[in-house]
Scaffold this active site. Structure first.
Site, PDB file in Angstrom:
ATOM      1  CG  MET A  30       5.780   7.376  -7.842  1.00  0.00           C
ATOM      2  SD  MET A  30       4.341   8.373  -7.474  1.00  0.00           S
ATOM      3  CE  MET A  30       3.886   7.714  -5.894  1.00  0.00           C
ATOM      4  CB  ALA A  32      11.037   7.514  -1.117  1.00  0.00           C
ATOM      5  N   GLY A  36      11.195  -3.288  -0.918  1.00  0.00           N
ATOM      6  CA  GLY A  36      10.088  -3.697  -1.794  1.00  0.00           C
ATOM      7  C   GLY A  36      10.415  -3.373  -3.246  1.00  0.00           C
ATOM      8  CG  HIS A  37      10.688   0.702  -4.514  1.00  0.00           C
ATOM      9  ND1 HIS A  37      10.742   1.455  -3.370  1.00  0.00           N
ATOM     10  CD2 HIS A  37       9.561   1.088  -5.156  1.00  0.00           C
ATOM     11  CE1 HIS A  37       9.699   2.269  -3.318  1.00  0.00           C
ATOM     12  NE2 HIS A  37       8.965   2.068  -4.388  1.00  0.00           N
ATOM     13  N   GLY A 149       4.257  -4.212  -7.897  1.00  0.00           N
ATOM     14  CA  GLY A 149       4.137  -4.904  -6.616  1.00  0.00           C
ATOM     15  C   GLY A 149       2.681  -5.196  -6.282  1.00  0.00           C
ATOM     16  CD  GLN A 155       0.234   1.345  -9.093  1.00  0.00           C
ATOM     17  OE1 GLN A 155       0.073   2.542  -8.921  1.00  0.00           O
ATOM     18  NE2 GLN A 155       1.350   0.734  -8.735  1.00  0.00           N
ATOM     19  CG  MET A 187       9.196  -2.897   3.546  1.00  0.00           C
ATOM     20  SD  MET A 187      10.859  -3.204   2.964  1.00  0.00           S
ATOM     21  CE  MET A 187      11.435  -4.213   4.299  1.00  0.00           C
ATOM     22  CB  SER A 189       7.848   5.793  -0.417  1.00  0.00           C
ATOM     23  OG  SER A 189       8.313   4.934  -1.427  1.00  0.00           O
ATOM     24  NE  ARG A 190       1.434   8.185   0.296  1.00  0.00           N
ATOM     25  CZ  ARG A 190       1.351   7.677  -0.936  1.00  0.00           C
ATOM     26  NH1 ARG A 190       1.624   6.419  -1.147  1.00  0.00           N
ATOM     27  NH2 ARG A 190       0.983   8.439  -1.952  1.00  0.00           N
TER      28      ARG A 190
HETATM   29  P1  AMP Z   1       5.884   3.429  -5.749  1.00  0.00           P
HETATM   30  O1  AMP Z   1       7.275   3.979  -5.754  1.00  0.00           O
HETATM   31  O2  AMP Z   1       5.211   3.476  -4.439  1.00  0.00           O
HETATM   32  O3  AMP Z   1       5.053   3.950  -6.895  1.00  0.00           O
HETATM   33  O4  AMP Z   1       6.067   1.872  -6.043  1.00  0.00           O
HETATM   34  C1  AMP Z   1       6.714   1.411  -7.188  1.00  0.00           C
HETATM   35  C2  AMP Z   1       6.453  -0.056  -7.345  1.00  0.00           C
HETATM   36  O5  AMP Z   1       6.958  -0.753  -6.204  1.00  0.00           O
HETATM   37  C3  AMP Z   1       4.960  -0.376  -7.436  1.00  0.00           C
HETATM   38  O6  AMP Z   1       4.776  -1.398  -8.399  1.00  0.00           O
HETATM   39  C4  AMP Z   1       4.651  -0.865  -6.051  1.00  0.00           C
HETATM   40  O7  AMP Z   1       3.546  -1.755  -5.991  1.00  0.00           O
HETATM   41  C5  AMP Z   1       5.943  -1.580  -5.693  1.00  0.00           C
HETATM   42  N1  AMP Z   1       6.052  -1.709  -4.233  1.00  0.00           N
HETATM   43  C6  AMP Z   1       5.891  -0.730  -3.315  1.00  0.00           C
HETATM   44  N2  AMP Z   1       6.010  -1.229  -2.078  1.00  0.00           N
HETATM   45  C7  AMP Z   1       6.241  -2.564  -2.214  1.00  0.00           C
HETATM   46  C8  AMP Z   1       6.450  -3.642  -1.289  1.00  0.00           C
HETATM   47  N3  AMP Z   1       6.416  -3.448   0.014  1.00  0.00           N
HETATM   48  N4  AMP Z   1       6.647  -4.875  -1.796  1.00  0.00           N
HETATM   49  C9  AMP Z   1       6.679  -5.092  -3.140  1.00  0.00           C
HETATM   50  N5  AMP Z   1       6.489  -4.111  -4.053  1.00  0.00           N
HETATM   51  C10 AMP Z   1       6.264  -2.867  -3.602  1.00  0.00           C
END
Ligand code: AMP
Length: 281
Positions: A30, A32, A36-37, A149, A155, A187, A189-190
Site C-alpha cells: 500500500m 509509504a 520491510g517492503h 511479510g 493476513q 517497521m 508505514s503507520r
Molecule cells: P503494506 O504496505 O502494509 O500492505 O505491506 C505490504 C507487505 O509488506 C505486506 O506483505 C506486509 O506484511 C509487508 N511488510 C510490512 N511491514 C513489514 C516489515 N516490517 N517486515 C517485513 N515485511 C513487512
C-alpha cells in the site's frame, strides 16, 4: 523500472515477458515504503525473475475511515526506493482500474474463523477487503510467486486460505521475516505517524513479545499476558489483544504448548494502531 497504471497495459506487458521465459515475482503493497517492503523486493530477486511491485491503498480493507484518510502517501519517495532496489515493474492503479463497475469477483472464498478472531474481531470486514484486493491483483498480475511479510501474520494465513481455495491462482506463497527498528519495533508505514513520544514508547510491543517468548518455560501464559497488558497500559497503550495461538492455523491457546506457537499483539497508541507477532518455538 517501468510504471503502469492501467490493467490492460500491465497485462499485455507481463504476458510478453512470460513468453520470454521470465518468472513473475509479485510484491503487493500500500506504499509509504520502508525497509520491510524492500526486504520483500530483495527476497523476490532470482536469476529469471521479473519483480513486480504494486502500490494500491485498498479502500475496502479499512474498517476505520480516518485510518484510510490518514494513511501515509509518499509516491515519489516510493518510486525512488523501488528503483534503487532494482524493482522491474511498478503497478500503481487508480481505484477504478481495480474495481471497475462491471468487475465481478472471481470466486467466493471461505475464511472461517480467521475472519472472526484477533484482527478479524477488531477490524470487522478487514480480511474480506484484503481477500478482495489480493484476488483481484493476482488475477491481473498472474504471478509465479507472491511475497508477503510475517509482520501481518494473520493476513498470511488468509492469503494461504485464499490460494488453497482457488483453482486458477496457484502462485508460490513466500512469507518473509519481519524487519525491525533498532529497539525492536516492527517497521510499518503507520510508524511515521507516531509522535516522538509515542515512537519512544512503541518498542514496548516488541518487549512484550520477547517476554512472552522468554517466560514460556517458567510461567503460565495467563500471568505473562496480564503483565504485558499492564505494561502496555502503563505506557499509554490501549491494547486490543495479547494472545498466543497455534502457528499452523491460529487456533487460540490458553497456555503455552510444545506445538509451534505464535504470540500476537495489537495495541493502539494515540490514534495509531500497531500490530506485531513472534514465533515462540
Ligand atoms: P503494506 O504496505 O502494509 O500492505 O505491506 C505490504 C507487505 O509488506 C505486506 O506483505 C506486509 O506484511 C509487508 N511488510 C510490512 N511491514 C513489514 C516489515 N516490517 N517486515 C517485513 N515485511 C513487512
Amino acid at each position: 523500472m517501468v510504471i503502469f497504471k492501467k490493467v490492460k497495459d500491465i497485462e499485455e506487458y507481463l504476458i510478453a515477458k512470460k513468453e520470454e521465459g521470465k518468472k513473475v515475482h509479485f510484491v503487493p503493497t500500500m506504499g509509504a515504503l520502508h525497509e520491510g517492503h524492500i526486504s520483500l523486493i530483495n527476497a523476490a530477486k532470482t536469476n529469471d525473475s521479473l519483480i513486480v511491485a504494486s502500490i494500491f491503498i485498498n479502500p475496502t480493507q479499512f474498517n476505520d475511515k480516518s485510518d484510510f484518510e490518514n494513511y501515509p502517501v509518499s509516491k515519489s519517495e516510493d518510486i525512488a526506493l523501488l528503483t534503487e532496489a532494482s524493482c522491474d515493474v511498478l503497478f500503481i492503479p487508480p481505484t477504478a482500474e481495480i474495481y471497475p463497475n462491471d468487475h465481478i469477483a472471481v470466486f467466493a472464498y471461505e475464511l472461517g474463523k480467521l475472519e472472526n478472531i484477533l484482527e478479524g474481531e477488531h477490524r470487522p470486514g478487514h480480511f474480506k477487503g484484503v481477500s478482495q484486493v489480493v484476488s483481484r491483483l493476482l488475477e491481473i498480475i498472474n504471478p509465479d510467486a507472491v511475497y508477503f511479510g510475517q509482520k501481518d501474520y494473520q493476513q498470511c494465513m488468509v492469503i494461504k486460505a485464499l490460494l488453497g481455495q482457488s483453482s486458477t491462482m496457484k502462485p508460490d506463497l513466500i512469507i518473509c521475516p519481519t524487519v525491525r527498528e533498532d529497539d525492536g519495533l516492527a517497521m510499518s508505514s503507520r510508524n511515521r505517524r507516531l509522535t516522538e513520544t509515542q515512537r519512544a514508547l512503541a518498542g514496548t510491543i516488541y518487549q512484550c513479545l520477547v517476554s512472552i517468548q522468554a517466560k514460556q518455560t517458567t510461567d503460565s501464559f495467563a500471568i505473562v499476558q496480564k503483565e504485558c497488558l499492564n505494561l502496555l497500559k502503563d505506557k499509554g497503550f490501549e491494547p486490543d489483544y495479547v494472545a498466543i495461538a497455534k502457528a499452523a492455523d491460529l487456533e487460540l491457546l490458553d497456555d503455552y504448548t510444545n506445538e509451534p506457537t505464535v504470540a500476537l499483539i495489537a495495541a493502539k497508541i494515540g490514534d495509531i494502531r500497531l500490530i506485531d507477532n513472534m514465533l515462540l518455538n
